[in-house]
Design an enzyme around this catalytic site. Structure first.
Site, PDB file in Angstrom:
ATOM      1  CD  GLU A 229      33.434  41.811  35.095  1.00  9.10           C
ATOM      2  OE1 GLU A 229      34.445  41.588  34.410  1.00  9.10           O
ATOM      3  OE2 GLU A 229      33.367  42.731  35.933  1.00  9.10           O
TER       4      GLU A 229
ATOM      5  CG  ASP B 135      43.141  41.781  31.515  1.00  7.37           C
ATOM      6  OD1 ASP B 135      42.668  41.322  30.469  1.00  7.37           O
ATOM      7  OD2 ASP B 135      42.441  42.226  32.449  1.00  7.37           O
TER       8      ASP B 135
ATOM      9  CG  ASP C 151      42.114  45.673  32.543  1.00  4.76           C
ATOM     10  OD1 ASP C 151      41.417  44.972  33.302  1.00  4.76           O
ATOM     11  OD2 ASP C 151      41.652  46.247  31.534  1.00  4.76           O
ATOM     12  CB  SER C 152      41.141  44.711  38.158  1.00  2.00           C
ATOM     13  OG  SER C 152      41.903  43.532  38.296  1.00  2.00           O
TER      14      SER C 152
ATOM     15  CD  GLU D 104      37.500  44.262  29.283  1.00  2.00           C
ATOM     16  OE1 GLU D 104      36.786  45.157  28.798  1.00  2.00           O
ATOM     17  OE2 GLU D 104      37.986  44.328  30.426  1.00  2.00           O
TER      18      GLU D 104
ATOM     19  CE  LYS E  79      40.504  39.202  31.753  1.00  2.00           C
ATOM     20  NZ  LYS E  79      39.832  40.436  31.268  1.00  2.00           N
TER      21      LYS E  79
HETATM   22  O1  KIV Z   1      41.014  42.773  35.261  1.00  2.00           O
HETATM   23  C1  KIV Z   1      40.403  41.912  35.901  1.00  2.00           C
HETATM   24  O2  KIV Z   1      40.647  41.696  37.087  1.00  2.00           O
HETATM   25  C2  KIV Z   1      39.387  41.138  35.213  1.00  2.00           C
HETATM   26  C3  KIV Z   1      38.542  40.243  36.033  1.00  2.00           C
HETATM   27  C4  KIV Z   1      37.450  41.047  36.622  1.00  2.00           C
HETATM   28  C5  KIV Z   1      38.034  39.080  35.267  1.00  2.00           C
HETATM   29  O3  KIV Z   1      39.237  41.267  34.038  1.00  2.00           O
END
Ligand code: KIV
Length: 282
Positions: free
Chosen positions: A183, A84, A45-46, A116, A114
């Protein structure tokens, strides 16, 4: 080329082979990282920050994640693709978490999802895994809830906070996660977690003791200029290469150098003459 399976990733941990993961958000980016031979691709989600220009990852939507995940999946044969789950796509209820994980997996074509969070997310991780969808955990600095953590800061530095991280990692393993992203935590804590759990740890600012490493593609290629976290190694200045190439193009167009004959099409001279004649031109 054979798809890398979760069993292969677990075997890599057993055999002490480092797992490489990198983010990608588009078809061409995924082509690049797949060709380079990365083991796992995270459609993180970055993307909200590095591709869409949001100030953080909070505004990212399921639609955006699905759109980008599909593009990445189309480019990849071997690497494991993880999609994500964006903020508020799994935080409300177990049902919501399973539904949205299902969308990323079934419609998006990701090999896993993924999310969090540690112990507080264990029920959701269990339910998603029960639905048959592999889950990658993410603890330490969790950007979606960075405000609660005092900002983008290293986590787990006190005895109490480090213990909580260990418990979070164990809770995620018990819940069925196949690996965990660690992280921005002290290397000693990341190494200790790596030793205590059987599933792989993937570090980003977690030091060299993790079973694998992940970086954001735009960070390591020098494409994201707003800020560079301490844990990022910049391997290339692709931003400058791109700016210089575009500058050259502008200059060549302005000077009439581009397009030359090499990049142009022609037709037979007699046809041109006939065309002029037919249009009454000289
Ligand atoms: O969204 C992302 O790129 C991440 C990484 C920093 C692990 O969660």
């Amino acid at each position: 080329m054979n798809k890398l399976m979760i069993s292969d990733l677990l075997k890599m941990k057993e055999e002490g082979k480092k797992i490489t993961m990198i983010t990608a958000y588009s078809f061409p980016q995924a082509m690049v990282v797949e060709e380079a031979g990365v083991d796992m691709i995270l459609v993180g989600d970055s993307l909200g920050m590095v591709e869409l220009g949001y100030k953080d990852t909070v505004p990212v939507t399921m639609d955006e994640m699905l759109h980008h995940t599909k593009a990445v999946v189309r480019a990849v044969e071997r690497a494991h693709v993880c999609g994500d789950m964006p903020f508020m796509s799994y935080n409300i209820s177990v049902e919501q978490a399973v539904t949205n994980a299902g969308l990323l997996y079934k419609e998006g074509g990701a090999d896993s999802v993924k999310l969090e969070g540690g112990q507080e997310m264990a029920d959701k991780v269990t339910a998603i895994c029960r639905a048959g969808i592999p889950v990658l955990g993410h603890i330490g600095l969790t950007p979606q809830t960075a405000n609660l953590l005092g900002g983008f800061k290293v986590q787990g530095k006190s005895l109490e906070a480090a213990r909580k991280l260990v418990e979070d990692a164990e809770a995620l393993e018990d819940a069925g996660a196949f690996a965990i992203v660690l992280e921005a935590i002290p290397g000693q804590v990341a190494s200790l977690i790596t030793e205590r759990i059987k599933i792989p740890t993937i570090g980003i600012g977690g030091g060299a003791g993790c079973d694998g490493q992940v970086l954001v593609l735009h960070d390591m290629l020098g494409l994201f200029k707003r800020f560079t976290p301490k844990f990022v190694k910049v391997y290339a200045d692709v931003y400058s290469i791109e700016v210089n190439a575009v500058k050259k193009y502008i200059e060549e167009v302005q000077k009439g150098i581009f397009p030359s004959d090499e990049h142009s099409f022609t037709m037979k001279e007699e046809v041109v003459k006939e065309l002029f004649k037919a249009l009454g031109m000289k």
